[in-house]
Design an enzyme around this catalytic site. Structure first.
Site, PDB file in Angstrom:
ATOM      1  N   CYS B  79       0.714  -0.938   0.247  1.00  0.00           N
ATOM      2  CA  CYS B  79       0.099  -0.379   0.228  1.00  0.00           C
ATOM      3  C   CYS B  79       0.915   1.200   0.153  1.00  0.00           C
ATOM      4  CB  CYS B  79      -1.017  -0.315   0.916  1.00  0.00           C
ATOM      5  SG  CYS B  79      -1.927   0.645   0.839  1.00  0.00           S
ATOM      6  N   HIS B 187      -3.854  -4.646   0.073  1.00  0.00           N
ATOM      7  CA  HIS B 187      -3.677  -5.631   1.570  1.00  0.00           C
ATOM      8  C   HIS B 187      -3.078  -6.773   1.356  1.00  0.00           C
ATOM      9  CE1 HIS B 187      -3.487  -1.705   3.597  1.00  0.00           C
ATOM     10  NE2 HIS B 187      -3.581  -0.874   2.754  1.00  0.00           N
ATOM     11  N   GLU B 189      -2.142  -9.111   3.041  1.00  0.00           N
ATOM     12  CA  GLU B 189      -2.763  -9.497   4.984  1.00  0.00           C
ATOM     13  C   GLU B 189      -4.181  -8.638   5.432  1.00  0.00           C
ATOM     14  OE1 GLU B 189      -0.954  -6.731   4.006  1.00  0.00           O
ATOM     15  OE2 GLU B 189      -1.720  -4.865   6.163  1.00  0.00           O
TER      16      GLU B 189
END
Lengths: 247, 211
Positions: B79, B187, B189
């Protein structure tokens, strides 16, 4: 550890299970995001929700919004450091609207969800639209018009609006399309529709008739009446772009 | 060991936990000396470009990134951690980024809402050669994005480092892959099993480099 509960029009709470186990289950079945709203949120119980967020974030890898009892930038920071991606503010932001801009300036607008609990009432001094804001888990009328509040929240830096119809909450009568449409017309930030879903058609109404950007449901998922995969397949078959559930 | 650089911004815990989930020896690192010893670096970033760059410089951790590039250590930017690789951003005029990549970071010229805050499907540009995305099916290419600004490497999608893009009222560079340098606008994650799969590929790549 905390429990997941779900009521009807904010009362008559029923137990719906362990929050971490449910979160993992929903992630597996294709949920795009999770929202935790801590309805106890008294100061001595704050630690519980932090533990739940922490344990969930260790094992669940989709966006997580946490609300309930966020009264300061420090409260927000604790949630974000524990693994939340966004915080939802409600009563405390109505009492002190600058809370929205303070959190937005520190962590970005995308981090701040303004959650509003809205109830239909008479058009009068406190509400010119007939939709009024309630606080403290729906117990107290705030004397503020819902449309005025969301406009102010947007101008202060709200990144998303979580609009819960108290009248529809837990009833399975469908989202309050009139409310959501009016909110949509006065703001341009993403709106999460909440309160009332009972059928697949209700999800489609939320996305199409009300133009909501995100669809939240609790009861129908918690009590196993509708599976997330069914919702996604139904929306996709009606031409909506959705992330397909894993097969 | 994979160091997830913790320079005092937002939710970094998820990046560390997701790496642990896929079996990596990952940890949040606040000390530049400790980070310098890592086999690979993950540079997360949330919030504004300016805030992230100044926090990174104040932490002294920017040197770790230059050293990683010089030593061909695997580096994954996420990001704003991707955007910071460029020399500047329209979001924070006058703030110098890391200048590792050529191009610009601009507000997305889209009629869609900003930020883009949603799951979006990637289009992979080099599916036969991309270590990041090789052999993935289209239903495995949904990732979670939160951003108003985006990276525009020189040459746009023709730039050979661009691995994938998404459509958000126009083409948006979603990932780059240039030898040891990987970066994603989304993202991983927070992208469920697809994100974990990508992180797992990064971990495998790091192990390959180390041997």
């Amino acid at each position: 550890m905390g429990r997941v509960v779900k009521g009807t029009q904010f009362v008559d709470l029923q137990d719906a299970g362990d929050p971490v186990a449910l979160s993992k289950f929903y992630e597996l079945h294709g949920a795009d995001e999770l929202v935790f709203l801590d309805i106890t949120a008294s100061s001595d119980e704050r630690k519980t929700i932090v533990d739940v967020v922490r344990t969930t974030a260790d094992e669940v890898f989709i966006p997580l919004t946490v609300g309930g009892g966020i009264r300061s930038v420090a409260d927000a920071e604790i949630m974000l450091r524990s693994g939340a991606d966004k915080v939802a503010v409600n009563s405390a932001a109505i009492a002190r609207p600058d809370l929205i801009s303070e959190i937005a300036e520190r962590f970005g607008n995308q981090c701040v969800v303004v959650a509003a609990d809205v109830k239909r009432g008479d058009v009068g001094q406190s509400s010119c639209s007939g939709f009024e804001i309630y606080t403290h888990g729906g117990r107290r009328p705030a004397g503020i018009d819902a449309l005025e509040w969301v406009k102010q929240a947007e101008s202060l830096g709200a990144g998303e609006l979580l609009i819960t119809s108290m009248d529809r909450d837990g009833t399975k009568d469908g989202y309050d399309i009139e409310l959501l449409t009016m909110i949509r017309e006065v703001t341009s930030v993403p709106v999460i529709a909440s309160g009332g879903v009972g059928t697949l058609e209700h999800f489609l109404e939320g996305a199409q008739a009300a133009q909501a950007d995100a669809l939240l449901a609790a009861s129908v998922f918690h009590f196993g009446q509708i599976a997330i995969e069914e919702v996604k397949e139904y929306l996709a078959s009606n031409g909506l772009g959705v992330r397909p559930p894993r097969t | 060991m994979i160091a997830v650089l913790d320079y005092g911004i937002g939710n970094l815990r998820s990046a560390e936990k997701a790496l642990l989930k896929v079996g990596a020896d990952a940890r949040l690192v606040t000390d530049p000396d400790e980070a310098a010893l890592a086999d690979a670096i993950v540079l997360p970033g949330v919030g504004s470009f300016g805030a992230c760059v100044s926090a990174l410089r104040n932490s002294g951790m920017h040197h770790v990134l230059y050293d990683a590039i010089a030593q061909s250590k695997p580096l994954l930017g996420i990001c704003v951690g991707f955007q910071m690789l460029f020399s500047e951003s329209e979001e924070s005029p006058g703030v110098a980024g890391l200048g590792i990549m050529d191009g610009a970071v601009l507000q997305m010229p889209t009629k869609e809402k900003l930020p883009q805050m949603q799951w979006n499907r990637l289009n992979v540009l080099h599916p036969d050669t991309s270590l990041m995305f090789r052999n993935l099916k289209s239903e495995e290419l949904w990732f979670y994005f939160v951003h108003s600004y985006a990276a525009y490497p020189i040459g746009g999608l023709e730039n050979p480092t661009v691995a994938a893009y998404c459509d958000y009222g126009g083409d948006v560079v979603a990932a780059i892959e240039s030898g040891c340098l990987w970066a994603t606008q989304f993202h991983p994650e927070k992208s469920g099993t697809s994100g974990l799969a990508l992180l797992s590929r990064f971990v495998a790549f790091c192990e390959g480099v180390r041997q």
